[in-house]
Scaffold this active site. Structure first.
Site, PDB file in Angstrom:
ATOM      1  NE  ARG A  69      -3.997   2.007   2.098  1.00 22.03           N
ATOM      2  CZ  ARG A  69      -4.131   2.841   3.112  1.00 22.03           C
ATOM      3  NH1 ARG A  69      -3.427   2.668   4.224  1.00 22.03           N
ATOM      4  NH2 ARG A  69      -4.978   3.837   3.034  1.00 22.03           N
ATOM      5  CG  HIS A  73      -1.146   5.580  -0.182  1.00 18.69           C
ATOM      6  ND1 HIS A  73      -1.760   6.312   0.805  1.00 18.69           N
ATOM      7  CD2 HIS A  73      -2.043   4.654  -0.561  1.00 18.69           C
ATOM      8  CE1 HIS A  73      -2.972   5.822   1.016  1.00 18.69           C
ATOM      9  NE2 HIS A  73      -3.173   4.815   0.221  1.00 18.69           N
ATOM     10  CG  ASP A  74       6.364   6.977  -3.251  1.00 14.03           C
ATOM     11  OD1 ASP A  74       6.284   8.199  -3.038  1.00 14.03           O
ATOM     12  OD2 ASP A  74       7.385   6.451  -3.745  1.00 14.03           O
ATOM     13  N   GLY A  79       4.067  10.900  -8.249  1.00 11.03           N
ATOM     14  CA  GLY A  79       4.904   9.858  -8.841  1.00 11.03           C
ATOM     15  C   GLY A  79       5.693   9.093  -7.791  1.00 11.03           C
ATOM     16  CG  ASN A 100      -2.168   8.851   7.720  1.00  9.36           C
ATOM     17  OD1 ASN A 100      -3.150   8.366   8.268  1.00  9.36           O
ATOM     18  ND2 ASN A 100      -1.397   9.728   8.325  1.00  9.36           N
ATOM     19  CG  HIS A 199      -7.864  -3.865  -1.669  1.00 11.95           C
ATOM     20  ND1 HIS A 199      -8.922  -3.011  -1.900  1.00 11.95           N
ATOM     21  CD2 HIS A 199      -6.786  -3.055  -1.472  1.00 11.95           C
ATOM     22  CE1 HIS A 199      -8.506  -1.763  -1.852  1.00 11.95           C
ATOM     23  NE2 HIS A 199      -7.213  -1.757  -1.601  1.00 11.95           N
ATOM     24  CB  THR A 200      -5.432 -10.711  -2.335  1.00 13.36           C
ATOM     25  OG1 THR A 200      -5.641 -12.068  -1.950  1.00 13.36           O
ATOM     26  CG2 THR A 200      -3.958 -10.466  -2.551  1.00 13.36           C
TER      27      THR A 200
HETATM   28  C1  HEM Z   1      -8.543   1.292  -6.658  1.00 16.10           C
HETATM   29  C2  HEM Z   1      -8.387   2.221  -5.763  1.00 16.10           C
HETATM   30  C3  HEM Z   1      -8.066   1.904  -4.333  1.00 16.10           C
HETATM   31  C4  HEM Z   1      -8.776   2.308  -3.256  1.00 16.10           C
HETATM   32  C5  HEM Z   1     -10.023   3.176  -3.261  1.00 16.10           C
HETATM   33  C6  HEM Z   1      -8.135   1.758  -2.100  1.00 16.10           C
HETATM   34  C7  HEM Z   1      -8.550   1.964  -0.795  1.00 16.10           C
HETATM   35  C8  HEM Z   1      -8.018   1.345   0.305  1.00 16.10           C
HETATM   36  C9  HEM Z   1      -8.477   1.539   1.636  1.00 16.10           C
HETATM   37  C10 HEM Z   1      -9.564   2.503   2.067  1.00 16.10           C
HETATM   38  C11 HEM Z   1      -7.760   0.712   2.441  1.00 16.10           C
HETATM   39  C12 HEM Z   1      -7.906   0.535   3.949  1.00 16.10           C
HETATM   40  C13 HEM Z   1      -7.022   1.456   4.715  1.00 16.10           C
HETATM   41  C14 HEM Z   1      -7.275   1.310   6.179  1.00 16.10           C
HETATM   42  O1  HEM Z   1      -8.427   1.172   6.583  1.00 16.10           O
HETATM   43  O2  HEM Z   1      -6.313   1.343   6.934  1.00 16.10           O
HETATM   44  C15 HEM Z   1      -6.837   0.010   1.614  1.00 16.10           C
HETATM   45  C16 HEM Z   1      -5.939  -0.909   2.066  1.00 16.10           C
HETATM   46  C17 HEM Z   1      -4.994  -1.500   1.277  1.00 16.10           C
HETATM   47  N1  HEM Z   1      -4.753  -1.237  -0.049  1.00 16.10           N
HETATM   48 FE1  HEM Z   1      -5.939  -0.180  -1.287  1.00 16.10          FE
HETATM   49  N2  HEM Z   1      -7.057   1.022  -2.481  1.00 16.10           N
HETATM   50  C18 HEM Z   1      -6.969   1.081  -3.836  1.00 16.10           C
HETATM   51  C19 HEM Z   1      -5.987   0.517  -4.622  1.00 16.10           C
HETATM   52  C20 HEM Z   1      -4.926  -0.195  -4.134  1.00 16.10           C
HETATM   53  C21 HEM Z   1      -3.786  -0.603  -4.917  1.00 16.10           C
HETATM   54  C22 HEM Z   1      -3.558  -0.256  -6.381  1.00 16.10           C
HETATM   55  C23 HEM Z   1      -2.974  -1.312  -4.093  1.00 16.10           C
HETATM   56  C24 HEM Z   1      -1.659  -1.952  -4.393  1.00 16.10           C
HETATM   57  C25 HEM Z   1      -1.449  -2.655  -5.481  1.00 16.10           C
HETATM   58  C26 HEM Z   1      -3.621  -1.354  -2.789  1.00 16.10           C
HETATM   59  C27 HEM Z   1      -3.142  -2.034  -1.710  1.00 16.10           C
HETATM   60  C28 HEM Z   1      -3.720  -2.017  -0.458  1.00 16.10           C
HETATM   61  C29 HEM Z   1      -3.274  -2.856   0.647  1.00 16.10           C
HETATM   62  C30 HEM Z   1      -2.175  -3.897   0.606  1.00 16.10           C
HETATM   63  C31 HEM Z   1      -4.056  -2.510   1.752  1.00 16.10           C
HETATM   64  C32 HEM Z   1      -3.982  -3.083   3.158  1.00 16.10           C
HETATM   65  C33 HEM Z   1      -3.117  -2.201   4.040  1.00 16.10           C
HETATM   66  C34 HEM Z   1      -2.955  -2.733   5.449  1.00 16.10           C
HETATM   67  O3  HEM Z   1      -3.236  -3.892   5.736  1.00 16.10           O
HETATM   68  O4  HEM Z   1      -2.533  -1.939   6.294  1.00 16.10           O
HETATM   69  N3  HEM Z   1      -4.782  -0.643  -2.858  1.00 16.10           N
HETATM   70  N4  HEM Z   1      -6.997   0.413   0.317  1.00 16.10           N
HETATM   71  C1  LIG Z   2      -1.699  10.180   9.741  1.00 14.59           C
HETATM   72  O1  LIG Z   2      -2.365  11.407   9.844  1.00 14.59           O
HETATM   73  C2  LIG Z   2      -2.755  11.769  11.153  1.00 14.59           C
HETATM   74  C3  LIG Z   2      -3.515  13.064  11.076  1.00 14.59           C
HETATM   75  O2  LIG Z   2      -4.559  12.952  10.169  1.00 14.59           O
HETATM   76  C4  LIG Z   2      -1.507  11.875  12.040  1.00 14.59           C
HETATM   77  O3  LIG Z   2      -1.903  12.149  13.375  1.00 14.59           O
HETATM   78  C5  LIG Z   2      -0.732  10.562  12.000  1.00 14.59           C
HETATM   79  O4  LIG Z   2       0.462  10.682  12.702  1.00 14.59           O
HETATM   80  C6  LIG Z   2      -0.420  10.198  10.565  1.00 14.59           C
HETATM   81  N1  LIG Z   2       0.248   8.909  10.501  1.00 14.59           N
HETATM   82  C7  LIG Z   2       1.502   8.772  10.092  1.00 14.59           C
HETATM   83  C8  LIG Z   2       1.978   7.365   9.926  1.00 14.59           C
HETATM   84  O5  LIG Z   2       2.231   9.718   9.851  1.00 14.59           O
END
Ligand code: HEM
Ligand SMILES: *[C@@H]1O[C@H](CO)[C@@H](O)[C@H](O)[C@H]1NC(C)=O
Ligand SMILES: *[C@@H]1O[C@H](CO)[C@@H](O)[C@H](O)[C@H]1NC(C)=O
Ligand SMILES: *[C@@H]1O[C@H](CO)[C@@H](O)[C@H](O)[C@H]1NC(C)=O
Ligand SMILES: *[C@@H]1O[C@H](CO)[C@@H](O)[C@H](O)[C@H]1NC(C)=O
Length: 338
Positions: A69, A73-74, A79, A100, A199-200
């Site tokens: 993830r 995001h990066d 870019g 974040n 998201h797997t």
């Molecule tokens: C299509 C648009 C996408 C949306 C709207 C989206 C949104 C999100 C959201 C909301 C979360 C949960 C964050 C949280 O609750 O902490 C998440 C988690 C995650 N996303 Fe996405 N995502 C997208 C695309 C991607 C892509 C392209 C990747 C990487 C190839 C990715 C990899 C992940 C991973 C691995 C997590 C789990 C992170 C964790 O366990 O901490 N996502 N995503």
């Molecule tokens: C994510 O953002 C919140 C404020 O929205 C901040 O308090 C928190 O430290 C940030 N997390 C990281 C990993 O920097």
């Protein structure tokens, strides 16, 4: 004396840079990226990075999701330039923006960087470290590289919370919006579907999808008022995981595995779940609402097809607006500009 002055100057410079949002020089093409960019300049680079990542992932399997993830995001914000790693004295960097939630693993990146600085000072960029960490941490499970990482990225000098808000797609997004957001990064419909397969692994916070579980239409006020795009047993399961939204619409502390049962395993189960209407976010479920996307979801029921497709799409993601050649810099420490 001179050293103190230089130190102060670079602090001043950093402050200027931090506020000069939007002045980055992102090159649009991926020219300059290649396989084994460090072959001559730091032959051990990839081995060192993998050794640190594997060591840390062995002790915490959840890190693979964090790094995958982090890479997403990066790349989507300014870019793939490691801007996601920068600290801001005023808490206005990407990592300080609301999307974040659960970004983590920064300490591991620092550890990789320290090891690489020791071996080859000033050579390996933080942006490449992020790309390698995503590949290595996800691959740990299989003890072999799941995809090839092109290297040669250089590091940016700007990070902005507003740019994160403007560029990270929301989990409530519907298909056309996601497609538009991916298109603006040079990625297509196939990439959108395939990369959503990230998201797997990993977890999502309840507040990001609980509106699908409780009081969805706002008309009935009962527990069965759920998003009809969710299969009912799965909706019930999620309701059981999250604190009831009627009393606590902002349960931002409970996390739920996005691929229940195999949330630590990088595989194609995401697409099996998705087809069974078990996508956790609206942004997942919405992939079934477009005919072409749904067709791709069908093809990705085959694990072999998924692994091949993911290789290609994540390579494209890793090319988004990279800095190469003499652009940007090689940071000495990943959380601050030089
Ligand atoms: C299509 C648009 C996408 C949306 C709207 C989206 C949104 C999100 C959201 C909301 C979360 C949960 C964050 C949280 O609750 O902490 C998440 C988690 C995650 N996303 Fe996405 N995502 C997208 C695309 C991607 C892509 C392209 C990747 C990487 C190839 C990715 C990899 C992940 C991973 C691995 C997590 C789990 C992170 C964790 O366990 O901490 N996502 N995503
Ligand atoms: C994510 O953002 C919140 C404020 O929205 C901040 O308090 C928190 O430290 C940030 N997390 C990281 C990993 O920097
Ligand atoms: C996504 O695309 C929509 C429609 O073009 C746009 O309004 C929105 O700002 C974009 N969001 C992100 C996060 O890129
Ligand atoms: C359910 O949603 C409706 C419409 O948004 C709102 O008026 C009502 O207060 C909500 N009910 C509860 C218990 O949150
Ligand atoms: C979670 O929600 C609470 C209450 O709404 C809020 O004070 C807190 O800042 C939120 N935390 C995060 C990480 O968003």
């Amino acid at each position: 004396m001179a050293k103190g002055f230089m130190g102060m100057m670079s602090l001043v410079l950093a402050l200027v840079v931090f506020s000069a949002v939007g002045v980055g020089t992102a090159s649009a093409q991926a020219a300059g990226l290649k396989k084994e960019f460090y072959k001559k300049s730091c032959p051990q680079a990839e081995d060192i990075a993998r050794k640190v990542a594997w060591g840390r992932v062995a002790g915490n399997r959840e890190l693979a999701a964090k790094f995958l993830r982090m890479f997403f995001h990066d790349c989507f914000v300014r870019g793939c330039d490691a801007s996601v790693l920068l600290d801001s004295p005023t808490n206005t960097a990407e990592k300080n923006a609301a999307p974040n939630l659960s970004l983590a693993g920064f300490d591991v990146i620092d550890e990789v960087k320290a090891a690489l600085e020791q071996a080859c000072p000033g050579v390996v960029s933080c942006a490449d470290i992020v790309a390698l960490a995503a590949r290595d941490s996800v691959s740990f499970q299989y003890k072999k590289n799941l995809w090839e990482v092109e290297t040669g990225r250089r590091d940016g000098t700007v990070s902005s919370d507003q740019m994160a808000l403007d560029n990270i797609p929301a989990p409530t997004s519907t298909f056309d919006i996601l497609l538009s957001n991916f298109s603006s990064k040079g990625l297509g419909l196939q990439d959108l579907v395939v990369l959503s397969g990230g998201h797997t692994i990993g977890v999502g916070h309840c507040n990001l999808f609980s509106s699908r579980l409780f009081n969805f239409t706002g008309k009935k006020n009962n527990p069965s008022d759920v998003d009809p795009a969710l299969n009912p047993p799965y909706a019930k399961f999620l309701q059981g995981q999250c604190r009831r939204n009627l009393q606590d619409p902002n349960d931002n502390t409970t996390v739920v595995p996005m691929d229940p049962g195999s949330s630590l395993s990088f595989d194609n189960h995401y697409f099996v779940n998705l087809k069974a209407h078990q996508g956790i976010f609206t942004s997942d479920a919405t992939l079934l609402t477009n005919g072409r996307a749904a067709n791709i979801v069908d093809k990705l029921q085959d694990p072999g097809v998924f692994f091949d497709a993911f290789k290609n799409s994540i390579k494209r993601m890793g090319q988004i607006d990279v800095l190469t050649g003499t652009n940007g810099q090689i940071r000495k420490k990943c959380n601050v500009v030089n």
